[in-house]
Structure formats: C-alpha cells, structure tokens
Scaffold this motif. Structure first.
Motif, PDB file in Angstrom:
ATOM      1  N   ILE A 183     -25.536  27.330 -32.044  1.00 25.30           N
ATOM      2  CA  ILE A 183     -24.480  28.221 -31.577  1.00 25.30           C
ATOM      3  C   ILE A 183     -23.795  28.861 -32.776  1.00 25.30           C
ATOM      4  O   ILE A 183     -23.774  28.311 -33.873  1.00 25.30           O
ATOM      5  CB  ILE A 183     -23.415  27.501 -30.711  1.00 25.30           C
ATOM      6  N   HIS A 184     -23.261  30.030 -32.531  1.00 28.13           N
ATOM      7  CA  HIS A 184     -22.441  30.724 -33.532  1.00 28.13           C
ATOM      8  C   HIS A 184     -21.198  31.199 -32.791  1.00 28.13           C
ATOM      9  O   HIS A 184     -21.246  32.188 -32.054  1.00 28.13           O
ATOM     10  CB  HIS A 184     -23.219  31.905 -34.130  1.00 28.13           C
ATOM     11  N   TRP A 185     -20.133  30.459 -32.991  1.00 26.78           N
ATOM     12  CA  TRP A 185     -18.912  30.711 -32.229  1.00 26.78           C
ATOM     13  C   TRP A 185     -17.897  31.412 -33.126  1.00 26.78           C
ATOM     14  O   TRP A 185     -17.440  30.875 -34.118  1.00 26.78           O
ATOM     15  CB  TRP A 185     -18.346  29.377 -31.734  1.00 26.78           C
ATOM     16  N   ILE A 186     -17.550  32.646 -32.753  1.00 27.43           N
ATOM     17  CA  ILE A 186     -16.510  33.396 -33.451  1.00 27.43           C
ATOM     18  C   ILE A 186     -15.233  33.282 -32.631  1.00 27.43           C
ATOM     19  O   ILE A 186     -15.188  33.695 -31.481  1.00 27.43           O
ATOM     20  CB  ILE A 186     -16.905  34.870 -33.632  1.00 27.43           C
ATOM     21  N   LEU A 187     -14.193  32.715 -33.230  1.00 30.96           N
ATOM     22  CA  LEU A 187     -12.977  32.406 -32.489  1.00 30.96           C
ATOM     23  C   LEU A 187     -11.989  33.556 -32.541  1.00 30.96           C
ATOM     24  O   LEU A 187     -12.102  34.461 -33.365  1.00 30.96           O
ATOM     25  CB  LEU A 187     -12.322  31.143 -33.055  1.00 30.96           C
ATOM     26  N   GLY A 188     -10.999  33.482 -31.664  1.00 27.76           N
ATOM     27  CA  GLY A 188      -9.956  34.487 -31.613  1.00 27.76           C
ATOM     28  C   GLY A 188      -8.636  33.943 -32.104  1.00 27.76           C
ATOM     29  O   GLY A 188      -8.501  32.774 -32.447  1.00 27.76           O
ATOM     30  N   SER A 189      -7.639  34.801 -32.130  1.00 29.00           N
ATOM     31  CA  SER A 189      -6.298  34.400 -32.552  1.00 29.00           C
ATOM     32  C   SER A 189      -5.569  33.730 -31.395  1.00 29.00           C
ATOM     33  O   SER A 189      -5.947  33.863 -30.239  1.00 29.00           O
ATOM     34  CB  SER A 189      -5.509  35.627 -33.016  1.00 29.00           C
ATOM     35  N   GLY A 190      -4.482  33.038 -31.722  1.00 34.05           N
ATOM     36  CA  GLY A 190      -3.625  32.467 -30.685  1.00 34.05           C
ATOM     37  C   GLY A 190      -4.267  31.316 -29.950  1.00 34.05           C
ATOM     38  O   GLY A 190      -4.866  30.416 -30.542  1.00 34.05           O
ATOM     39  N   LEU A 191      -4.165  31.352 -28.603  1.00 33.66           N
ATOM     40  CA  LEU A 191      -4.637  30.255 -27.764  1.00 33.66           C
ATOM     41  C   LEU A 191      -6.080  30.491 -27.334  1.00 33.66           C
ATOM     42  O   LEU A 191      -6.382  31.391 -26.549  1.00 33.66           O
ATOM     43  CB  LEU A 191      -3.727  30.104 -26.536  1.00 33.66           C
TER      44      LEU A 191
ATOM     45  N   VAL B 132      -7.836  34.019 -25.657  1.00 34.69           N
ATOM     46  CA  VAL B 132      -9.285  34.207 -25.651  1.00 34.69           C
ATOM     47  C   VAL B 132      -9.879  33.048 -24.863  1.00 34.69           C
ATOM     48  O   VAL B 132      -9.512  31.890 -25.082  1.00 34.69           O
ATOM     49  CB  VAL B 132      -9.880  34.230 -27.081  1.00 34.69           C
ATOM     50  N   HIS B 133     -10.814  33.356 -23.956  1.00 36.73           N
ATOM     51  CA  HIS B 133     -11.374  32.345 -23.065  1.00 36.73           C
ATOM     52  C   HIS B 133     -12.882  32.253 -23.301  1.00 36.73           C
ATOM     53  O   HIS B 133     -13.587  33.259 -23.320  1.00 36.73           O
ATOM     54  CB  HIS B 133     -11.077  32.734 -21.608  1.00 36.73           C
TER      55      HIS B 133
END
Length: 598
Positions: free
Chosen positions: A29-37, A534-535
């Motif tokens: 997997i290559h998971w790019i995360l977001g800001s905040g929650l 971000v979900h």
C-alpha cells in the motif's frame, strides 16, 4: 493494488505518507494522508489495525518475523514526515543535529526492513541508525493510543515535561538546569582536588626538588656550545699555538731564518718593482694599490696571529672546570630534555604546576563555597518550581475532569503525583529540609488514574489499554493540547463500548484536537467518521488464492455509502443513505460553526 489518495502532500500534515510492503496481509500500500482528522473505517478483519501496527513498527523497529507476509522473505515499511516548525521542532531538531542526521530539506523519512533471514535494517533519511535512535526520533513525532505502548503519556519520564509545559515554567526550569550543570562541573573539579590530596605532598616535594636542581645550575641557552668550543681549544692548545706561530713566520718571516724569504718580503719587493713601473705607466697604479693594501692587510693579520699565539696557554684547571660543567649539563638533559632549551622549558612548566599545587588548598575552599552557594540558589529555584507545579497540577486536574465529563466518563479519576525525596547531600529548601534533585528540579511527577469508583489510583502505564483508557487519553490530550507538542496522534479502538450520542461527542473532541495537529483515528462509529477531514476505507481484496488489505480515500458517493453501511450494515437502504447524508450535513454545519469561532 496501490491506491493513491486524492489528498496530495502539503502543509498542515506531519505524516505525509506511509508505504507498506509484505506486512501481515498487506501486499503493498501507498497511503498519502491528509491534514487534520484522518478517519479510517472498514469491516472487521479487513486490516484496519494493520495501519496502526505498520506505523508503530516503523517508529520502533520492534516487529517480529511473524509479521512478514506469508511467502515473502522480508517486509518493508516507510513513513515520511514533514518536520514540525516553530518552538515544537526544537527538541527533535536538537536530537537530529546531535546525531549528525540531515533534516532532508524539511522532511524526515523513517524506514524499516524486516527480514526472515539476516539482520533487519533501520534508516533515517536513507542513513542507517541504531534502533534506539529511531525510537527516540519516533517519540517526538507520534503518539499511538490503543493496544500499542508507543505512547508518551504512558511514560512517566514525559509527565514532568508535560506539566512544566502546561505550567509555563520553561524559563525557570532552564535556569535550574543551568545551575545543576554548573554544580556538577564544580563538584567534579572539587572531587578531583580531594582525590589528589594524598599525592599532593609527594608531588610538591618532587617538583620542588626538580625546580631547585635546574635553578641552581643557572642555565642559559647557548652555554653548552660555548663551553664545548672552549674545551676543544684548551685540549688542542699546544697544537694551535704551534700552527699559529708557523703561520706567522710564513707571513712575516723570522729574524733567525737565514734563507727563505717571507710572504711580506716577497710582497715588499713586488711593491717596490711595481712602484717603479707605475711611475712609467699609470695603468699599473691599480695593481700597485692592490699589492700595497694587501701588504698592509697581511701585516695586520700577522700581528693578530702572533697575539693569538701569545694568548694561548694551556690551563688544566679551567679544562677540568669545563668538563665538570658539561657533565652537569648532560645529566640535566638526560633527566629533563634533549637540549638546554627543553630543560629550561621543563623548569618553567614545573614551576607553574608547583604554583598550582601550592594554591590547591585555597582553590578547594573556593570550590566548596561555590558548591554551597549554587545549592542554595538551586533550592530557591526548585522550591518555586514545586509551588508552581503544584498549582498547575490542580488546574490540569480540573481541565481533565471537564474533558472526562464531556466524554461521559465521570467515574474516571485523574490525579497528579508530585513527590520529593529527602537527601542529606541534596539541595536545601527554604523550609530547612534537603531534597534530592535532577536537572529538572527536586520533583518527581507522575500522572495517576482510577477508571472506576472505589479503585485506588494507579500509574497510567498500569491501566489496561482498552477503548476506555484510550478515551481517557483523549481527555488528557485535550487538557494538555497547548502543552503537548507531539504532532501526530493515532487513536485505535477509542470507540469500544461507545454509543451514538457519546460517539458524536468523542468525534467532536477528536476533530477539535486535530485543529492543532494531525489525528488518525480508526473507528466503527459513523458519528465519528462523519466528522473526518479526510476519510479512508480499508478492505480485503482477493487475487487468485491470496487475500490482501488495501486502503483507499472516500469522497462524495463512496463516502456516503460507507457511512450507510456503518449505520445499517452491508444491506443498507435508501433510508440509511438519507441518515448518512443528514449525519454528514450535521457534521459539516457544526465544523463550519466551530471553524468560524476559531
């Protein structure tokens, strides 16, 4: 399958991306995360907790080979962080600088290669590092709340720092630490002086003997060369005298000689002849002048040689004195240096050391007075620190209690234990007692809690890691939000045993906490998921006979369906979709209102 998030790396998020290969049931997997929650949802068993396990593994390098995907020889995990900025970055940047690690243009990549055979490898920005250093760095970046023990709040070593940050005592604590360092250095010098006292007298006597021995010799540079030259002349006195007279006779001649003419006689004859020639031919005048000058010069040389020969006189007593003096110089050189210059340098060095030893008793008195003065000052600062910490702990307890009530956990009790240990060799407080101390003061601070009425208070580390304690940690994080500088928080199983109404409160707390940091939460509650910035969804994917977990971002219709499934199960209805839509709208309205307030 390698899903790509619609949220690209950017400002406002510290954990930029996570790469995982052959870990558990994750193939890649290559998971790019977001800001905040950041909310992660998915069906039970899909591998949601593997995301937390992967982050923990790359922060601690403590996974075992059973974590490697079946059939693979190694697992690879990599997490890229944007370095925090401002005051919060100072401890981490200081650590990186101390260990000689490049900050990588504002990014930090931690990687962990776990192998079935051979040694596993840990790297920071592609540079191999010890596991302990990776764990130190990870402790400044992420707190994981759940089954993991990678949580700074469970480590009592962090509690004093949290309380001091909450109490704004950084300047006072820095002053105490500086005095403690100065005291340590002073005591080290004093201890060295005391340990040297037994050898002091013997060393002084030895140095004094050496200095006196060299001093009595009254040395001066060049003396040895002068004496050697004089000795050589005296030893060869008769030979020199004979040679000098021979040279004199050759130049000047000897009244007793009946035959051969001297050099002066020959030159005198040549001068007489040239004088006659020069009278006839003026061109010979320079030659005449040269011979005339030479004649005068040789006459002077002859007189000097004769005087030198007359002065030469063999003096056996003086020769003996010179030999004795040269013997003394030789002895001193064997003891103190290869030359008279080195012997004199040794004398000066020994005199300086002797002077220092002579004044050591005075220095000891000064150091003892300095230690006493420093301890008194440290006692005053530590007493003030203790008072401020005690006052701040009451305020912190009140804030945590409020957070716990908001989370419907009024039965949980929180306390801050502040203790001092009396020690006769510690520092004096104004009350006359002496206490042990560290660089942070005289206090030992530990956060305590009881999760049920009637139970005794226990250290946080001794409370079982359940959903309930995760919510307690959320309450504590909320109360410490301004003091806790860990930039990435991960919550797993925080909603165990929580219903919809409490879940909404929990979600709002998480969202509010995510305004100042990046929060990742794995949840089963749609009320929490609806508040996500971000979900993401984790699901299983079957390829041939193999099953693998994948993670993908949810937006628009896909997110609506995910919430409907969370509300009603896989066979959701239009009513479930409507409820999910209302849940999202309600969350959006609340978030907008609170964004405006902030």
């Amino acid at each position: 399958m390698v899903p790509i998030s619609s949220s690209a790396p950017g400002e406002g998020k510290l954990l930029q991306e996570l790469r995982v290969k052959n870990f558990g049931i994750v193939e890649e997997i290559h998971w790019i995360l977001g800001s905040g929650l950041n909310i992660v949802t998915g069906e039970t068993g899909a591998g949601k907790s593997l995301v937390v396990d992967a982050v923990e593994a790359v922060l601690t390098a403590s996974a075992d080979t059973e974590s490697i995907r079946y059939g693979a020889s190694e697992a690879y995990l990599e997490a890229t962080f944007a370095l925090p900025s401002g005051e919060n970055a100072s401890p981490l940047m200081a650590l990186l600088d101390e260990k000689g690690l490049d900050a990588g243009e504002g990014f930090l990549t931690l990687s962990y290669e776990l192998r079935r055979e051979g040694r596993s490898t840990v790297r920071v920005n592609r540079q191999a590092v010890p596991r302990a250093l990776l764990q130190q760095i990870g402790g400044h970046l992420v707190d994981i709340h759940g089954q993991s023990e990678h949580l700074s709040l469970l480590n009592k070593d962090f509690h004093l720092t949290f309380l001091d940050s909450f109490a704004h005592t950084r300047h006072l604590r820095h002053n105490f630490s500086a005095r403690a360092t100065e005291l340590s250095q002073t005591e080290h010098e004093l201890k060295a002086l005391v340990e040297q006292e037994r050898e002091l007298a013997r060393r002084q006597e030895y140095l004094r003997f050496q200095v006196e021995e060299i001093g009595q010799a009254q040395l001066h540079e060049g003396e040895e060369e002068e004496l050697t030259r004089e000795r050589d002349i005296l030893s060869s006195c008769e030979k020199l005298k004979s040679a000098a007279y021979e040279a004199y006779r050759a130049i000047h001649g000897d009244d007793t000689a009946l035959t051969s003419a001297s050099v002066l006689d020959r030159l005198s004859e040549a001068a007489t002849a040239l004088r006659q020639l020069a009278e006839l031919d003026a061109a010979l005048k320079p030659s005449l002048e040269f011979i005339t000058d030479s004649l005068h010069g040789l006459e002077e040389v002859a007189r000097d040689i004769h005087s030198y020969a007359d002065r030469l006189e063999y003096d056996p007593q003086r020769l003996a004195e010179i030999e004795i003096r040269l013997g003394l110089l030789g002895d001193l050189k064997r003891k103190y240096g290869h030359s008279i210059a080195e012997v004199l340098h040794y004398q000066h060095t020994s005199e300086a050391e002797l002077d220092g030893l002579t004044h050591s008793a005075e220095r000891r008195t000064q150091l003892e007075a300095q230690c006493h003065s420093l301890k008194e000052e440290m006692g005053r600062i530590a007493d003030e620190l203790s008072r401020i910490r005690s006052q701040a702990s009451e305020e912190l307890i009140a804030r945590v209690d409020k957070e716990l009530k908001d989370l419907n956990m009024p039965q949980v009790t929180f306390a801050v234990s502040i203790k001092q240990l009396e020690a006769p060799d510690g520092i004096p407080f104004p009350d006359g007692k002496w206490y042990a101390f560290s660089k942070e003061g005289a206090d030992t601070v530990e956060f305590m809690a009881a999760t049920n009425p009637g139970e005794p208070l226990k250290p946080l580390a001794k409370i079982a890691s359940t959903g309930e304690i995760s919510r307690f940690m959320l309450a504590l994080k909320g109360a410490l939000s301004e003091a806790d500088d860990i930039p990435v928080l991960i919550f797993d199983e925080i909603d165990i045993g929580v219903g919809g109404r409490s879940g909404e409160v929990l979600g709002k707390k998480l969202w509010d906490l995510a305004r100042a940091r990046q929060v990742i939460c794995i949840t089963h509650l749609p009320q929490i998921a609806a508040l996500a910035d971000v979900h993401y969804s984790v699901s299983k994917e079957t390829t041939g006979s193999r099953v693998s977990s994948v993670i993908e971002p949810l937006n628009g219709e896909s997110r609506l369906k995910e919430l409907a499934v969370m509300l009603a199960g896989p066979h959701y209805t239009e009513t479930s979709l409507t409820s999910a839509r209302e849940l999202l709208q309600k969350a959006a309205t609340w978030k907008q209102a609170n964004d405006n307030q902030n």
